[in-house]
Design an enzyme around this catalytic site. Structure first.
Site, PDB file in Angstrom:
ATOM      1  N   ALA A 165      52.780  18.520  -9.600  1.00 41.30           N
ATOM      2  CA  ALA A 165      51.802  19.252  -8.786  1.00 41.30           C
ATOM      3  C   ALA A 165      51.181  20.404  -9.565  1.00 41.30           C
ATOM      4  O   ALA A 165      51.857  21.092 -10.316  1.00 41.30           O
ATOM      5  CB  ALA A 165      52.495  19.791  -7.538  1.00 41.30           C
ATOM      6  N   GLY A 217      -9.241   4.633   2.310  1.00 43.77           N
ATOM      7  CA  GLY A 217      -8.919   3.730   3.416  1.00 43.77           C
ATOM      8  C   GLY A 217      -8.156   2.505   2.938  1.00 43.77           C
ATOM      9  O   GLY A 217      -8.110   2.201   1.739  1.00 43.77           O
ATOM     10  N   LEU A 263       0.843  -1.198   0.000  1.00 46.96           N
ATOM     11  CA  LEU A 263       0.000   0.000   0.000  1.00 46.96           C
ATOM     12  C   LEU A 263       0.876   1.246   0.000  1.00 46.96           C
ATOM     13  O   LEU A 263       1.660   1.467   0.920  1.00 46.96           O
ATOM     14  CB  LEU A 263      -0.906   0.007   1.233  1.00 46.96           C
ATOM     15  CG  LEU A 263      -1.779  -1.243   1.412  1.00 46.96           C
ATOM     16  CD1 LEU A 263      -2.691  -1.091   2.613  1.00 46.96           C
ATOM     17  CD2 LEU A 263      -2.600  -1.523   0.151  1.00 46.96           C
ATOM     18  N   GLY A 279      -3.466   0.452  15.588  1.00 46.72           N
ATOM     19  CA  GLY A 279      -4.663  -0.328  15.875  1.00 46.72           C
ATOM     20  C   GLY A 279      -4.355  -1.325  16.987  1.00 46.72           C
ATOM     21  O   GLY A 279      -3.258  -1.889  17.046  1.00 46.72           O
ATOM     22  N   ARG A 293       1.964  13.920   7.470  1.00 44.32           N
ATOM     23  CA  ARG A 293       2.790  14.244   8.634  1.00 44.32           C
ATOM     24  C   ARG A 293       4.268  14.411   8.298  1.00 44.32           C
ATOM     25  O   ARG A 293       5.050  14.888   9.107  1.00 44.32           O
ATOM     26  CB  ARG A 293       2.610  13.159   9.719  1.00 44.32           C
ATOM     27  CG  ARG A 293       1.296  13.292  10.478  1.00 44.32           C
ATOM     28  CD  ARG A 293       1.007  12.076  11.342  1.00 44.32           C
ATOM     29  NE  ARG A 293       0.556  10.937  10.543  1.00 44.32           N
ATOM     30  CZ  ARG A 293       0.328   9.717  11.040  1.00 44.32           C
ATOM     31  NH1 ARG A 293       0.541   9.476  12.325  1.00 44.32           N
ATOM     32  NH2 ARG A 293      -0.088   8.746  10.260  1.00 44.32           N
TER      33      ARG A 293
HETATM   34  C1  UD1 Z   1      -2.723   1.289   9.762  1.00 49.46           C
HETATM   35  C2  UD1 Z   1      -3.675   0.292  10.424  1.00 49.46           C
HETATM   36  C3  UD1 Z   1      -3.337   0.222  11.913  1.00 49.46           C
HETATM   37  C4  UD1 Z   1      -1.879  -0.207  12.083  1.00 49.46           C
HETATM   38  C5  UD1 Z   1      -0.967   0.744  11.320  1.00 49.46           C
HETATM   39  C6  UD1 Z   1       0.438   0.196  11.339  1.00 49.46           C
HETATM   40  C7  UD1 Z   1      -5.792   0.432   9.191  1.00 49.46           C
HETATM   41  C8  UD1 Z   1      -7.184   0.931   9.223  1.00 49.46           C
HETATM   42  N1  UD1 Z   1      -5.039   0.735  10.257  1.00 49.46           N
HETATM   43  O1  UD1 Z   1      -2.966   2.554  10.340  1.00 49.46           O
HETATM   44  O2  UD1 Z   1      -4.168  -0.739  12.542  1.00 49.46           O
HETATM   45  O3  UD1 Z   1      -1.542  -0.224  13.451  1.00 49.46           O
HETATM   46  O4  UD1 Z   1      -1.365   0.852   9.949  1.00 49.46           O
HETATM   47  O5  UD1 Z   1       1.347   1.082  10.739  1.00 49.46           O
HETATM   48  O6  UD1 Z   1      -5.403  -0.211   8.260  1.00 49.46           O
HETATM   49  N2  UD1 Z   1      -3.005   3.772   2.184  1.00 49.46           N
HETATM   50  C9  UD1 Z   1      -3.426   3.689   0.889  1.00 49.46           C
HETATM   51  N3  UD1 Z   1      -4.680   4.080   0.562  1.00 49.46           N
HETATM   52  C10 UD1 Z   1      -5.566   4.530   1.487  1.00 49.46           C
HETATM   53  C11 UD1 Z   1      -5.128   4.607   2.833  1.00 49.46           C
HETATM   54  C12 UD1 Z   1      -3.836   4.211   3.161  1.00 49.46           C
HETATM   55  O7  UD1 Z   1      -2.667   3.281  -0.003  1.00 49.46           O
HETATM   56  O8  UD1 Z   1      -6.698   4.847   1.096  1.00 49.46           O
HETATM   57  C13 UD1 Z   1      -1.655   3.346   2.521  1.00 49.46           C
HETATM   58  C14 UD1 Z   1      -0.801   4.473   3.062  1.00 49.46           C
HETATM   59  O9  UD1 Z   1      -0.095   5.125   2.038  1.00 49.46           O
HETATM   60  C15 UD1 Z   1       0.144   3.735   3.994  1.00 49.46           C
HETATM   61  C16 UD1 Z   1      -0.669   2.526   4.453  1.00 49.46           C
HETATM   62  O10 UD1 Z   1      -1.715   2.384   3.525  1.00 49.46           O
HETATM   63  O11 UD1 Z   1       1.307   3.276   3.338  1.00 49.46           O
HETATM   64  C17 UD1 Z   1      -1.204   2.657   5.853  1.00 49.46           C
HETATM   65  O12 UD1 Z   1      -2.053   3.805   5.910  1.00 49.46           O
HETATM   66  P1  UD1 Z   1      -2.010   4.795   7.121  1.00 49.46           P
HETATM   67  O13 UD1 Z   1      -2.985   5.872   6.875  1.00 49.46           O
HETATM   68  O14 UD1 Z   1      -0.605   5.176   7.415  1.00 49.46           O
HETATM   69  O15 UD1 Z   1      -2.591   3.829   8.263  1.00 49.46           O
HETATM   70  P2  UD1 Z   1      -2.378   3.969   9.801  1.00 49.46           P
HETATM   71  O16 UD1 Z   1      -3.268   5.020  10.320  1.00 49.46           O
HETATM   72  O17 UD1 Z   1      -0.939   4.061  10.092  1.00 49.46           O
HETATM   73 CA    CA Z   2       1.102   4.333   8.867  1.00 55.02          CA
END
Ligand code: UD1
Ligand code: CA
Length: 451
Positions: free
Chosen positions: A378, A76, A8, A138, A15
Protein backbone atom coordinates in the site's frame (compact mmCIF):
# COMPACT_ATOMS: atom_id res chain seq x y z
CA UNK A 1 -26.57 0.25 -56.40
CA UNK A 2 -24.84 3.10 -58.16
CA UNK A 3 -25.49 6.00 -55.84
CA UNK A 4 -23.51 8.82 -54.27
CA UNK A 5 -24.24 10.71 -51.08
CA UNK A 6 -24.03 14.45 -50.66
CA UNK A 7 -23.84 15.62 -47.07
CA UNK A 8 -24.59 19.28 -46.42
CA UNK A 9 -22.35 20.63 -43.69
CA UNK A 10 -21.47 24.19 -44.67
CA UNK A 11 -23.89 26.11 -42.47
CA UNK A 12 -22.94 27.90 -39.26
CA UNK A 13 -25.63 26.56 -36.97
CA UNK A 14 -26.16 29.90 -35.24
CA UNK A 15 -28.86 28.51 -32.94
CA UNK A 16 -26.26 26.35 -31.21
CA UNK A 17 -24.68 29.57 -29.82
CA UNK A 18 -21.24 28.07 -30.18
CA UNK A 19 -17.76 28.93 -31.35
CA UNK A 20 -17.61 25.43 -32.79
CA UNK A 21 -19.38 24.58 -36.07
CA UNK A 22 -22.61 22.70 -35.43
CA UNK A 23 -21.68 19.48 -37.23
CA UNK A 24 -18.55 19.13 -35.05
CA UNK A 25 -20.62 18.89 -31.87
CA UNK A 26 -20.51 15.36 -30.50
CA UNK A 27 -23.04 12.75 -29.51
CA UNK A 28 -21.67 9.86 -27.44
CA UNK A 29 -18.16 10.90 -28.42
CA UNK A 30 -18.79 11.09 -32.18
CA UNK A 31 -19.25 14.36 -34.15
CA UNK A 32 -22.70 14.89 -35.71
CA UNK A 33 -21.43 14.80 -39.28
CA UNK A 34 -19.60 11.49 -38.66
CA UNK A 35 -22.85 9.75 -37.75
CA UNK A 36 -24.20 10.76 -41.15
CA UNK A 37 -21.05 9.85 -43.10
CA UNK A 38 -20.91 6.45 -41.37
CA UNK A 39 -24.60 5.79 -42.15
CA UNK A 40 -23.96 6.62 -45.83
CA UNK A 41 -20.98 4.26 -45.99
CA UNK A 42 -22.90 1.52 -44.15
CA UNK A 43 -25.72 1.85 -46.70
CA UNK A 44 -23.20 0.86 -49.36
CA UNK A 45 -22.79 4.30 -50.93
CA UNK A 46 -19.19 4.30 -52.10
CA UNK A 47 -18.88 7.92 -53.03
CA UNK A 48 -19.60 10.31 -50.17
CA UNK A 49 -19.20 14.03 -50.89
CA UNK A 50 -19.51 16.56 -48.09
CA UNK A 51 -20.14 20.25 -48.64
CA UNK A 52 -18.15 22.32 -46.14
CA UNK A 53 -17.83 26.05 -45.63
CA UNK A 54 -18.31 27.64 -42.24
CA UNK A 55 -15.28 26.84 -40.00
CA UNK A 56 -14.18 24.27 -42.49
CA UNK A 57 -10.75 23.99 -40.87
CA UNK A 58 -12.59 22.29 -38.00
CA UNK A 59 -14.96 20.23 -40.16
CA UNK A 60 -12.62 18.89 -42.86
CA UNK A 61 -10.43 16.87 -40.45
CA UNK A 62 -13.57 14.94 -39.47
CA UNK A 63 -14.12 13.86 -43.07
CA UNK A 64 -11.02 11.88 -43.98
CA UNK A 65 -13.09 9.15 -45.66
CA UNK A 66 -15.22 11.54 -47.73
CA UNK A 67 -14.55 13.91 -50.60
CA UNK A 68 -15.10 17.53 -49.65
CA UNK A 69 -16.17 20.48 -51.74
CA UNK A 70 -16.25 24.04 -50.47
CA UNK A 71 -19.23 26.37 -50.47
CA UNK A 72 -17.63 29.75 -49.71
CA UNK A 73 -20.89 31.61 -49.13
CA UNK A 74 -23.94 29.84 -47.72
CA UNK A 75 -26.63 30.89 -50.17
CA UNK A 76 -29.01 28.00 -49.51
CA UNK A 77 -29.32 24.23 -49.72
CA UNK A 78 -29.70 24.19 -53.55
CA UNK A 79 -26.58 26.31 -53.90
CA UNK A 80 -24.74 23.91 -51.58
CA UNK A 81 -25.72 20.85 -53.61
CA UNK A 82 -24.73 22.62 -56.82
CA UNK A 83 -21.14 22.83 -55.52
CA UNK A 84 -20.87 19.05 -55.94
CA UNK A 85 -21.71 19.09 -59.65
CA UNK A 86 -18.20 18.11 -60.84
CA UNK A 87 -17.75 15.54 -58.09
CA UNK A 88 -21.03 13.74 -58.77
CA UNK A 89 -22.59 14.41 -62.20
CA UNK A 90 -21.89 11.55 -64.61
CA UNK A 91 -20.45 9.41 -61.80
CA UNK A 92 -23.62 8.00 -60.20
CA UNK A 93 -27.20 7.36 -61.33
CA UNK A 94 -28.71 8.35 -57.99
CA UNK A 95 -27.76 10.99 -55.48
CA UNK A 96 -28.84 10.84 -51.86
CA UNK A 97 -28.82 14.23 -50.15
CA UNK A 98 -28.45 14.22 -46.37
CA UNK A 99 -27.85 16.98 -43.87
CA UNK A 100 -24.82 16.87 -41.60
CA UNK A 101 -26.96 17.76 -38.60
CA UNK A 102 -29.25 14.69 -38.72
CA UNK A 103 -27.36 11.96 -36.85
CA UNK A 104 -30.29 9.55 -36.46
CA UNK A 105 -30.57 8.62 -40.12
CA UNK A 106 -30.06 4.87 -40.61
CA UNK A 107 -28.33 2.94 -43.40
CA UNK A 108 -31.59 1.01 -43.94
CA UNK A 109 -33.54 4.20 -44.68
CA UNK A 110 -30.86 5.50 -47.04
CA UNK A 111 -30.88 2.20 -48.95
CA UNK A 112 -34.69 2.26 -49.06
CA UNK A 113 -34.77 5.74 -50.64
CA UNK A 114 -32.38 4.58 -53.35
CA UNK A 115 -34.13 1.29 -54.11
CA UNK A 116 -37.55 2.96 -54.24
CA UNK A 117 -36.34 5.62 -56.66
CA UNK A 118 -34.44 3.21 -58.86
CA UNK A 119 -37.22 0.60 -58.80
CA UNK A 120 -39.81 3.13 -59.92
CA UNK A 121 -37.59 5.22 -62.13
CA UNK A 122 -38.88 8.21 -60.17
CA UNK A 123 -37.30 11.63 -60.42
CA UNK A 124 -37.16 12.18 -56.66
CA UNK A 125 -38.02 10.32 -53.47
CA UNK A 126 -38.18 12.45 -50.33
CA UNK A 127 -38.36 11.04 -46.82
CA UNK A 128 -41.16 12.67 -44.87
CA UNK A 129 -42.37 12.57 -41.29
CA UNK A 130 -45.58 13.36 -39.52
CA UNK A 131 -44.59 15.92 -36.88
CA UNK A 132 -46.51 16.73 -33.70
CA UNK A 133 -45.00 20.17 -33.99
CA UNK A 134 -44.03 20.98 -37.59
CA UNK A 135 -42.54 24.38 -36.70
CA UNK A 136 -39.44 25.16 -38.75
CA UNK A 137 -39.78 22.30 -41.21
CA UNK A 138 -40.75 22.47 -44.88
CA UNK A 139 -44.34 21.24 -45.46
CA UNK A 140 -45.11 18.44 -47.91
CA UNK A 141 -47.86 19.45 -50.32
CA UNK A 142 -49.37 16.40 -52.04
CA UNK A 143 -51.69 16.38 -55.04
CA UNK A 144 -54.77 14.20 -55.70
CA UNK A 145 -52.77 11.18 -56.86
CA UNK A 146 -50.61 11.29 -53.72
CA UNK A 147 -47.44 12.52 -55.35
CA UNK A 148 -45.49 15.39 -53.82
CA UNK A 149 -46.44 18.55 -55.71
CA UNK A 150 -44.10 20.83 -53.79
CA UNK A 151 -42.32 21.47 -50.51
CA UNK A 152 -43.08 24.83 -48.97
CA UNK A 153 -40.77 26.28 -46.32
CA UNK A 154 -42.37 27.46 -43.09
CA UNK A 155 -41.69 31.11 -43.85
CA UNK A 156 -43.36 30.85 -47.27
CA UNK A 157 -46.46 28.96 -46.14
CA UNK A 158 -50.06 30.09 -46.53
CA UNK A 159 -52.07 29.44 -43.33
CA UNK A 160 -53.54 26.29 -44.95
CA UNK A 161 -50.05 24.99 -45.82
CA UNK A 162 -48.77 25.81 -42.34
CA UNK A 163 -51.42 23.46 -40.93
CA UNK A 164 -49.95 20.48 -42.83
CA UNK A 165 -48.19 18.12 -40.42
CA UNK A 166 -46.31 16.05 -42.99
CA UNK A 167 -42.82 17.55 -43.11
CA UNK A 168 -39.63 17.36 -45.11
CA UNK A 169 -36.92 15.37 -43.34
CA UNK A 170 -34.23 16.90 -45.53
CA UNK A 171 -33.26 13.44 -46.87
CA UNK A 172 -33.87 12.73 -50.55
CA UNK A 173 -32.82 10.47 -53.38
CA UNK A 174 -32.62 12.20 -56.77
CA UNK A 175 -32.06 11.10 -60.32
CA UNK A 176 -28.61 12.67 -60.71
CA UNK A 177 -29.12 14.21 -64.14
CA UNK A 178 -32.52 15.59 -63.24
CA UNK A 179 -31.12 17.12 -60.04
CA UNK A 180 -28.31 19.08 -61.66
CA UNK A 181 -30.55 20.09 -64.55
CA UNK A 182 -33.25 21.39 -62.18
CA UNK A 183 -30.74 23.22 -59.93
CA UNK A 184 -30.17 25.62 -62.83
CA UNK A 185 -33.80 26.69 -62.57
CA UNK A 186 -33.92 27.33 -58.81
CA UNK A 187 -34.27 31.02 -57.94
CA UNK A 188 -34.07 33.04 -54.71
CA UNK A 189 -37.65 34.29 -55.04
CA UNK A 190 -38.77 33.36 -51.51
CA UNK A 191 -39.08 34.74 -48.00
CA UNK A 192 -35.45 34.00 -47.08
CA UNK A 193 -33.88 35.01 -50.41
CA UNK A 194 -32.08 31.64 -50.53
CA UNK A 195 -31.66 28.94 -53.15
CA UNK A 196 -33.93 26.20 -51.79
CA UNK A 197 -33.16 22.59 -52.67
CA UNK A 198 -36.80 21.88 -51.95
CA UNK A 199 -37.77 23.80 -55.11
CA UNK A 200 -36.25 20.98 -57.18
CA UNK A 201 -39.26 18.79 -56.37
CA UNK A 202 -41.82 21.09 -58.04
CA UNK A 203 -39.43 21.59 -60.95
CA UNK A 204 -39.18 17.80 -61.37
CA UNK A 205 -42.97 17.61 -61.52
CA UNK A 206 -43.10 20.35 -64.14
CA UNK A 207 -40.73 18.21 -66.22
CA UNK A 208 -43.17 15.33 -65.98
CA UNK A 209 -41.12 13.27 -63.53
CA UNK A 210 -42.56 11.30 -60.63
CA UNK A 211 -41.92 12.69 -57.11
CA UNK A 212 -42.64 10.33 -54.24
CA UNK A 213 -42.88 10.98 -50.52
CA UNK A 214 -41.84 8.06 -48.33
CA UNK A 215 -43.18 8.43 -44.82
CA UNK A 216 -40.53 7.46 -42.27
CA UNK A 217 -41.47 4.49 -40.08
CA UNK A 218 -39.83 6.20 -37.16
CA UNK A 219 -40.11 9.99 -37.35
CA UNK A 220 -37.33 10.33 -34.75
CA UNK A 221 -34.89 9.36 -37.48
CA UNK A 222 -35.50 12.72 -39.11
CA UNK A 223 -34.62 14.82 -36.07
CA UNK A 224 -32.33 17.66 -37.13
CA UNK A 225 -30.07 19.19 -34.51
CA UNK A 226 -30.35 22.97 -34.60
CA UNK A 227 -30.07 23.76 -30.89
CA UNK A 228 -28.51 22.39 -27.72
CA UNK A 229 -31.91 21.10 -26.69
CA UNK A 230 -32.17 19.08 -29.86
CA UNK A 231 -28.59 17.89 -29.32
CA UNK A 232 -29.65 16.49 -25.93
CA UNK A 233 -32.78 14.94 -27.46
CA UNK A 234 -30.75 13.27 -30.22
CA UNK A 235 -28.28 12.00 -27.62
CA UNK A 236 -31.10 10.42 -25.64
CA UNK A 237 -32.56 8.73 -28.72
CA UNK A 238 -29.22 7.40 -29.96
CA UNK A 239 -28.30 6.21 -26.47
CA UNK A 240 -31.57 4.26 -26.30
CA UNK A 241 -31.07 2.81 -29.79
CA UNK A 242 -27.53 1.61 -28.99
CA UNK A 243 -28.48 0.26 -25.56
CA UNK A 244 -31.38 -1.71 -27.07
CA UNK A 245 -29.00 -3.27 -29.62
CA UNK A 246 -26.65 -4.47 -26.85
CA UNK A 247 -29.47 -5.77 -24.64
CA UNK A 248 -30.87 -7.69 -27.62
CA UNK A 249 -27.41 -9.21 -28.08
CA UNK A 250 -27.25 -10.48 -24.49
CA UNK A 251 -25.80 -7.63 -22.43
CA UNK A 252 -27.39 -6.73 -19.08
CA UNK A 253 -27.83 -3.03 -18.30
CA UNK A 254 -29.05 -2.33 -14.78
CA UNK A 255 -30.09 1.17 -15.75
CA UNK A 256 -30.09 1.94 -19.49
CA UNK A 257 -30.87 5.60 -18.81
CA UNK A 258 -27.58 6.12 -17.00
CA UNK A 259 -25.50 3.94 -19.33
CA UNK A 260 -23.78 5.68 -22.23
CA UNK A 261 -22.29 3.45 -24.94
CA UNK A 262 -20.62 4.90 -28.03
CA UNK A 263 -21.68 3.70 -31.49
CA UNK A 264 -18.49 1.77 -32.24
CA UNK A 265 -18.16 -0.04 -28.93
CA UNK A 266 -18.23 -3.86 -29.05
CA UNK A 267 -19.59 -5.88 -26.14
CA UNK A 268 -19.85 -9.66 -26.00
CA UNK A 269 -22.79 -11.49 -24.48
CA UNK A 270 -23.16 -11.97 -20.73
CA UNK A 271 -21.50 -8.71 -19.84
CA UNK A 272 -23.20 -6.85 -17.01
CA UNK A 273 -23.05 -3.05 -16.94
CA UNK A 274 -23.95 -1.27 -13.72
CA UNK A 275 -25.33 2.28 -13.51
CA UNK A 276 -23.49 5.47 -14.43
CA UNK A 277 -21.06 3.83 -16.83
CA UNK A 278 -19.60 5.23 -20.03
CA UNK A 279 -18.10 3.00 -22.73
CA UNK A 280 -16.74 5.16 -25.52
CA UNK A 281 -14.61 5.22 -28.65
CA UNK A 282 -13.25 1.88 -29.79
CA UNK A 283 -13.76 0.15 -26.44
CA UNK A 284 -14.28 -3.64 -26.52
CA UNK A 285 -15.51 -5.77 -23.64
CA UNK A 286 -15.31 -9.57 -23.70
CA UNK A 287 -17.80 -11.99 -22.18
CA UNK A 288 -18.40 -12.36 -18.45
CA UNK A 289 -17.23 -8.90 -17.36
CA UNK A 290 -18.95 -6.74 -14.79
CA UNK A 291 -18.43 -3.05 -15.57
CA UNK A 292 -19.31 -0.25 -13.15
CA UNK A 293 -20.95 1.30 -11.34
CA UNK A 294 -19.31 4.62 -12.26
CA UNK A 295 -16.82 3.29 -14.77
CA UNK A 296 -15.62 5.26 -17.78
CA UNK A 297 -13.75 3.30 -20.45
CA UNK A 298 -12.45 5.06 -23.56
CA UNK A 299 -10.62 3.21 -26.37
CA UNK A 300 -9.98 0.40 -23.91
CA UNK A 301 -9.94 -3.33 -24.52
CA UNK A 302 -11.19 -5.57 -21.71
CA UNK A 303 -10.69 -9.37 -21.74
CA UNK A 304 -13.13 -11.96 -20.42
CA UNK A 305 -14.36 -12.18 -16.83
CA UNK A 306 -12.98 -8.89 -15.49
CA UNK A 307 -14.46 -6.80 -12.72
CA UNK A 308 -14.05 -3.11 -13.55
CA UNK A 309 -15.53 -1.28 -10.59
CA UNK A 310 -15.56 2.53 -10.48
CA UNK A 311 -12.64 2.81 -12.87
CA UNK A 312 -11.52 5.37 -15.40
CA UNK A 313 -9.46 3.87 -18.22
CA UNK A 314 -8.19 5.42 -21.41
CA UNK A 315 -6.33 3.57 -24.17
CA UNK A 316 -5.62 0.69 -21.81
CA UNK A 317 -5.43 -3.02 -22.54
CA UNK A 318 -6.87 -5.27 -19.85
CA UNK A 319 -6.48 -9.03 -20.27
CA UNK A 320 -8.83 -11.64 -18.81
CA UNK A 321 -9.61 -12.16 -15.10
CA UNK A 322 -8.38 -8.71 -14.10
CA UNK A 323 -9.82 -6.75 -11.19
CA UNK A 324 -9.83 -2.93 -11.23
CA UNK A 325 -11.09 -0.47 -8.66
CA UNK A 326 -12.99 0.73 -6.88
CA UNK A 327 -11.42 4.02 -7.95
CA UNK A 328 -8.64 2.94 -10.25
CA UNK A 329 -7.27 5.19 -13.00
CA UNK A 330 -5.60 3.48 -15.95
CA UNK A 331 -3.94 5.93 -18.31
CA UNK A 332 -2.79 5.37 -21.91
CA UNK A 333 -0.48 2.44 -22.68
CA UNK A 334 -1.33 0.57 -19.51
CA UNK A 335 -1.39 -3.19 -19.98
CA UNK A 336 -2.93 -5.25 -17.21
CA UNK A 337 -1.94 -8.88 -17.86
CA UNK A 338 -4.12 -11.87 -17.03
CA UNK A 339 -5.23 -12.10 -13.41
CA UNK A 340 -3.61 -8.83 -12.33
CA UNK A 341 -5.14 -6.19 -10.08
CA UNK A 342 -5.25 -2.40 -9.86
CA UNK A 343 -7.11 -1.71 -6.64
CA UNK A 344 -8.37 1.28 -4.71
CA UNK A 345 -6.99 4.74 -5.49
CA UNK A 346 -4.38 3.31 -7.83
CA UNK A 347 -3.10 5.21 -10.86
CA UNK A 348 -1.17 3.40 -13.58
CA UNK A 349 0.39 5.03 -16.63
CA UNK A 350 2.30 3.52 -19.57
CA UNK A 351 3.13 0.38 -17.64
CA UNK A 352 2.78 -3.36 -17.89
CA UNK A 353 1.46 -5.13 -14.82
CA UNK A 354 2.49 -8.77 -15.27
CA UNK A 355 0.37 -11.88 -14.89
CA UNK A 356 -1.14 -12.21 -11.43
CA UNK A 357 0.64 -9.11 -10.13
CA UNK A 358 -1.21 -6.93 -7.66
CA UNK A 359 -1.20 -3.20 -7.01
CA UNK A 360 -4.00 -3.18 -4.46
CA UNK A 361 -3.98 0.18 -2.61
CA UNK A 362 -3.02 3.85 -3.00
CA UNK A 363 -0.20 3.57 -5.54
CA UNK A 364 1.18 5.37 -8.57
CA UNK A 365 2.93 3.19 -11.13
CA UNK A 366 4.33 5.00 -14.20
CA UNK A 367 6.75 3.92 -16.97
CA UNK A 368 7.14 0.56 -15.31
CA UNK A 369 7.62 -2.94 -16.62
CA UNK A 370 6.46 -5.37 -13.99
CA UNK A 371 6.84 -9.14 -14.23
CA UNK A 372 4.46 -11.75 -12.91
CA UNK A 373 3.59 -12.57 -9.30
CA UNK A 374 4.61 -9.16 -7.97
CA UNK A 375 2.97 -7.58 -4.94
CA UNK A 376 3.14 -3.84 -4.42
CA UNK A 377 2.45 -2.77 -0.84
CA UNK A 378 0.00 0.00 0.00
CA UNK A 379 1.11 3.54 -0.75
CA UNK A 380 4.11 2.60 -2.91
CA UNK A 381 5.01 4.67 -5.95
CA UNK A 382 7.41 4.90 -8.82
CA UNK A 383 9.22 8.26 -8.83
CA UNK A 384 9.45 8.34 -12.62
CA UNK A 385 9.86 12.06 -13.23
CA UNK A 386 12.80 14.23 -12.24
CA UNK A 387 11.23 17.46 -13.42
CA UNK A 388 12.70 17.15 -16.91
CA UNK A 389 12.54 13.56 -18.12
CA UNK A 390 10.60 10.38 -17.42
CA UNK A 391 12.62 7.31 -16.35
CA UNK A 392 11.75 3.61 -16.36
CA UNK A 393 11.33 1.22 -13.45
CA UNK A 394 11.73 -2.53 -13.94
CA UNK A 395 10.26 -4.88 -11.38
CA UNK A 396 11.09 -8.50 -12.14
CA UNK A 397 8.97 -11.60 -11.36
CA UNK A 398 7.90 -12.38 -7.80
CA UNK A 399 9.23 -9.18 -6.23
CA UNK A 400 7.60 -8.14 -2.97
CA UNK A 401 7.55 -4.40 -2.39
CA UNK A 402 6.71 -3.39 1.18
CA UNK A 403 4.26 -0.59 1.90
CA UNK A 404 5.15 3.07 1.34
CA UNK A 405 8.15 2.40 -0.89
CA UNK A 406 9.55 5.03 -3.26
CA UNK A 407 11.16 3.50 -6.33
CA UNK A 408 13.35 6.30 -7.71
CA UNK A 409 13.75 5.66 -11.42
CA UNK A 410 15.68 4.60 -13.34
CA UNK A 411 15.84 1.54 -11.15
CA UNK A 412 15.54 -2.24 -11.42
CA UNK A 413 14.33 -4.60 -8.71
CA UNK A 414 15.74 -8.06 -9.44
CA UNK A 415 13.68 -11.24 -9.43
CA UNK A 416 12.21 -12.32 -6.09
CA UNK A 417 13.83 -9.54 -4.07
CA UNK A 418 12.10 -8.14 -1.02
CA UNK A 419 11.95 -4.42 -0.35
CA UNK A 420 11.31 -3.44 3.26
CA UNK A 421 8.39 -1.15 4.00
CA UNK A 422 9.14 2.57 3.96
CA UNK A 423 12.20 2.23 1.72
CA UNK A 424 13.46 4.81 -0.74
CA UNK A 425 15.07 2.67 -3.44
CA UNK A 426 17.66 4.62 -5.41
CA UNK A 427 19.94 1.80 -6.54
CA UNK A 428 19.22 -1.43 -8.45
CA UNK A 429 18.44 -4.40 -6.22
CA UNK A 430 19.89 -7.79 -7.09
CA UNK A 431 17.69 -10.90 -7.40
CA UNK A 432 16.71 -12.71 -4.17
CA UNK A 433 18.04 -9.83 -2.00
CA UNK A 434 16.52 -7.97 0.93
CA UNK A 435 16.60 -4.23 0.39
CA UNK A 436 16.29 -1.77 3.28
CA UNK A 437 16.32 1.89 2.35
CA UNK A 438 15.01 3.63 5.42
CA UNK A 439 16.33 5.50 8.43
CA UNK A 440 17.02 3.34 11.46
CA UNK A 441 14.58 3.74 14.29
CA UNK A 442 16.00 5.64 17.23
CA UNK A 443 14.56 5.19 20.70
CA UNK A 444 15.18 7.42 23.73
CA UNK A 445 13.91 5.51 26.68
CA UNK A 446 11.68 7.43 29.09
CA UNK A 447 12.14 10.65 27.09
CA UNK A 448 8.47 11.57 27.20
CA UNK A 449 7.80 10.69 30.80
CA UNK A 450 6.10 13.42 32.82
CA UNK A 451 5.92 15.89 29.95
C1 UD1 B 1 -34.15 22.28 -44.46
C2 UD1 B 1 -35.22 22.16 -45.54
C3 UD1 B 1 -36.57 21.93 -44.86
C4 UD1 B 1 -36.50 20.66 -44.01
C5 UD1 B 1 -35.35 20.77 -43.02
C6 UD1 B 1 -35.17 19.44 -42.33
C7 UD1 B 1 -34.51 23.61 -47.39
C8 UD1 B 1 -34.75 24.90 -48.08
N1 UD1 B 1 -35.28 23.38 -46.32
O1 UD1 B 1 -34.47 23.42 -43.68
O2 UD1 B 1 -37.58 21.75 -45.85
O3 UD1 B 1 -37.72 20.46 -43.34
O4 UD1 B 1 -34.12 21.07 -43.68
O5 UD1 B 1 -34.19 19.51 -41.32
O6 UD1 B 1 -33.69 22.85 -47.80
N2 UD1 B 1 -26.48 24.16 -45.60
C9 UD1 B 1 -25.37 24.33 -46.37
N3 UD1 B 1 -25.26 25.44 -47.15
C10 UD1 B 1 -26.23 26.38 -47.22
C11 UD1 B 1 -27.39 26.19 -46.42
C12 UD1 B 1 -27.49 25.05 -45.62
O7 UD1 B 1 -24.45 23.51 -46.36
O8 UD1 B 1 -26.05 27.34 -47.97
C13 UD1 B 1 -26.59 22.96 -44.77
C14 UD1 B 1 -26.65 23.28 -43.29
O9 UD1 B 1 -25.37 23.29 -42.71
C15 UD1 B 1 -27.48 22.13 -42.75
C16 UD1 B 1 -28.38 21.75 -43.93
O10 UD1 B 1 -27.77 22.30 -45.08
O11 UD1 B 1 -26.70 21.01 -42.40
C17 UD1 B 1 -29.79 22.23 -43.79
O12 UD1 B 1 -29.78 23.66 -43.69
P1 UD1 B 1 -30.69 24.41 -42.66
O13 UD1 B 1 -30.43 25.86 -42.79
O14 UD1 B 1 -30.56 23.80 -41.32
O15 UD1 B 1 -32.12 24.09 -43.30
P2 UD1 B 1 -33.50 24.10 -42.57
O16 UD1 B 1 -33.95 25.49 -42.40
O17 UD1 B 1 -33.42 23.24 -41.37
CA1 CA C 1 -31.73 22.09 -40.12
Amino acid sequence: MNAAAIILAAGAGTRMKSRKPKVAHEILGKPLVRWVVDAAHAAGLERVVAVVGHCRDQVEPLLVDAETVVQEEQLGTAHAVNMTRDAVLGKADSVVVLTGDSPLVTPETIAKLVSLREGRGAGVVVLTMIADDPTGYGRIVRDQDGQVAAIVEQKDCTPEQAAITECNSGFYCFDTELLFDALGEVSTDNAQGEYYLTDVLAIARSKGREVLGLVAEDGAECLGVNSRRQLAEATRLLQARINARHMDAGVTLWDPASTFIGPDVQIEQDVEILPQSYLLGSTKVATGCVIGPNSRLTDTCVGANCVIDETVAKEAVIDEDVECGPRAYLRPATHMCKGSKAGTHVEIKKSTIGEGSKVPHLSYIGDCTMGSGVNIGAGSITCNYDGKAKWPTVIEDDVFVGSDTMMVAPVTLGRHCLVAAGSVVTKDASPESLVLGRARQVEKEGWNEGK
